[in-house]
Write an enzyme that holds these catalytic residues in place. Structure first.
Site, PDB file in Angstrom:
ATOM      1  N   ASP A  67       0.813  -1.211   0.000  1.00  0.00           N
ATOM      2  CA  ASP A  67       0.000   0.000   0.000  1.00  0.00           C
ATOM      3  C   ASP A  67       0.852   1.269   0.000  1.00  0.00           C
ATOM      4  O   ASP A  67       2.071   1.221   0.218  1.00  0.00           O
ATOM      5  CB  ASP A  67      -0.960  -0.004   1.199  1.00  0.00           C
ATOM      6  CG  ASP A  67      -0.318  -0.517   2.488  1.00  0.00           C
ATOM      7  OD1 ASP A  67       0.925  -0.525   2.559  1.00  0.00           O
ATOM      8  OD2 ASP A  67      -1.054  -0.896   3.399  1.00  0.00           O
ATOM      9  N   ASN A 136      -7.991  -3.152  13.922  1.00  0.00           N
ATOM     10  CA  ASN A 136      -9.377  -3.463  13.525  1.00  0.00           C
ATOM     11  C   ASN A 136      -9.417  -4.637  12.539  1.00  0.00           C
ATOM     12  O   ASN A 136     -10.440  -4.896  11.928  1.00  0.00           O
ATOM     13  CB  ASN A 136     -10.048  -2.225  12.911  1.00  0.00           C
ATOM     14  CG  ASN A 136      -9.319  -1.726  11.673  1.00  0.00           C
ATOM     15  OD1 ASN A 136      -8.349  -2.332  11.232  1.00  0.00           O
ATOM     16  ND2 ASN A 136      -9.787  -0.625  11.106  1.00  0.00           N
ATOM     17  N   HIS A 138      -7.472  -4.892   9.828  1.00  0.00           N
ATOM     18  CA  HIS A 138      -7.116  -4.584   8.433  1.00  0.00           C
ATOM     19  C   HIS A 138      -5.808  -5.258   8.040  1.00  0.00           C
ATOM     20  O   HIS A 138      -4.921  -5.470   8.862  1.00  0.00           O
ATOM     21  CB  HIS A 138      -7.104  -3.066   8.152  1.00  0.00           C
ATOM     22  CG  HIS A 138      -5.985  -2.299   8.772  1.00  0.00           C
ATOM     23  ND1 HIS A 138      -6.170  -1.238   9.623  1.00  0.00           N
ATOM     24  CD2 HIS A 138      -4.635  -2.421   8.652  1.00  0.00           C
ATOM     25  CE1 HIS A 138      -5.009  -0.747   9.982  1.00  0.00           C
ATOM     26  NE2 HIS A 138      -4.055  -1.449   9.413  1.00  0.00           N
ATOM     27  N   GLU A 143      -9.780  -2.064   4.926  1.00  0.00           N
ATOM     28  CA  GLU A 143     -10.458  -1.766   6.187  1.00  0.00           C
ATOM     29  C   GLU A 143     -11.736  -2.597   6.312  1.00  0.00           C
ATOM     30  O   GLU A 143     -12.265  -3.083   5.306  1.00  0.00           O
ATOM     31  CB  GLU A 143     -10.821  -0.266   6.221  1.00  0.00           C
ATOM     32  CG  GLU A 143      -9.630   0.673   6.138  1.00  0.00           C
ATOM     33  CD  GLU A 143      -8.867   0.792   7.462  1.00  0.00           C
ATOM     34  OE1 GLU A 143      -9.061  -0.043   8.366  1.00  0.00           O
ATOM     35  OE2 GLU A 143      -8.059   1.734   7.567  1.00  0.00           O
TER      36      GLU A 143
END
Ligand code: F6R
Length: 239
Positions: A67, A136, A138, A143
Site C-alpha cells: 500500500d 481493527n 485490516h 479496512e
C-alpha cells in the site's frame, strides 16, 4: 496455519527474517509482497545483517508492496516508498527498478489501481506475502467493510487507522485520509502468506482474525481460507 510463538519482538523478528531469507535462498528471483508499519522493521534489520554477512543476495528479487498513502511524494519521510528505501532497499543489493509501491501521486485513482494490478499480474503473482495486522483487523489498507475488495483500490482510512498512524506524523490532521492498497484477492493469491503480529494490544484482534468467524468486518479473517499461512508473533500477542 503454522504458528511460531516467539518469546519477544526480537525473536519474532528473527523468525520472520528466517522465513523471508529461506524464500530468497530457495528462489533467488522470487516476488516478495512486503509491508510497512512498525511490526516488520526488526525483520528488515535482520535481513540487512544477513546481506552484510554475505548470506543473502537480493539482486534478482522483485518486491511488491501492499500500500501507499495517496498524495505523498516518494521523498516524503512518511510515504511508504520512503519507508521501504530507508528500512530495507537502501541497505541491500536489490535493484530499485524491481521494487514496486503503489504510485501515491497518480491522481487518476482508477489508473493507479489498474496499473498496480497489472504489475502484480505481470510478475506472475506473489511468492511470499508479508503482512502486519491492524487493530481493527485490516491487512494492507483493506479496512472493515461489507465485502472483501478484490483488487487494488483507493480507500478512505478508518478513523482508528488514522489515529494509530498519527504517531508517525506531527499531528493526526497531517495523516493522509486516503491510500491505495492491494486488494484481498491479490493477497489471497500469494502462494504463501507470512503474518507477523506483536504486542499485547494485538491479542484481541489475533483471536478474532484467526479463530473467529470469517467476515469482511475483520478483513484478516479471510486468511483462514488460505492454504499456506504462517503466523509469527510474540507471547504477548499470541498467548
Ligand atoms: C502496512 C500495512 C498495514 C500494517 C498494519 C499494522 O503496509 O499494510 O496493514 O501492517 O497497520 O501496522 P503496525 O505494524 O504498525 O502495527
Amino acid at each position: 496455519m503454522k504458528i511460531y510463538c516467539a518469546k519477544d519482538y526480537e525473536q519474532a523478528s528473527r523468525i520472520t527474517a528466517n522465513i523471508l531469507a529461506a524464500q530468497i535462498i530457495l528462489k533467488p528471483d522470487c516476488v516478495l509482497g512486503l509491508a510497512t508499519g512498525s511490526t516488520p522493521i526488526g525483520a528488515y534489520e535482520n535481513l540487512i545483517k544477513r546481506y552484510e554477512a554475505g548470506d543473502l543476495d537480493f539482486s534478482s528479487v522483485h518486491s511488491i508492496n501492499l500500500d501507499e498513502y495517496r498524495g505523498l511524494t516518494p521523498s516524503n519521510s512518511q510515504s511508504y516508498r520512503y519507508f521501504m528505501n530507508t528500512h530495507l532497499f537502501d541497505h541491500v543489493n536489490i535493484d530499485k527498478k524491481n521494487t514496486f509501491v503503489p504510485d501515491g501521486l497518480e491522481e487518476d485513482k482508477e489508473k493507479a489501481c489498474q496499473d498496480y494490478d497489472e504489475i502484480i499480474r505481470s510478475h506472475g503473482g506473489i511468492d511470499l506475502q508479508l503482512l502486519g495486522l491492524g487493530h481493527n483487523g485490516h491487512i494492507g489498507f483493506n479496512e472493515p467493510g461489507d465485502s472483501f475488495a478484490k483488487t487494488t483500490h483507493c480507500v478512505t482510512l478508518a478513523e482508528s487507522t488514522v489515529a494509530a498512524n498519527a504517531r508517525f506524523f506531527a499531528s493526526a490532521s497531517e495523516v493522509p485520509k486516503e491510500a491505495y492498497t492491494m486488494g484481498i484477492q491479490s493477497i489471497m493469491q500469494a502462494k504463501k502468506i507470512l503474518v507477523m503480529v506483536c504486542g499485547k494490544d494485538k491479542k484481541k484482534i489475533v483471536q478474532k482474525a484467526f479463530y473467529g468467524s470469517i467476515t469482511p468486518q475483520v478483513p484478516a479473517s479471510v486468511l483462514q481460507l488460505h492454504p499456506d499461512v504462517i503466523l509469527v508473533g510474540d507471547e504477548a500477542a499470541l498467548m
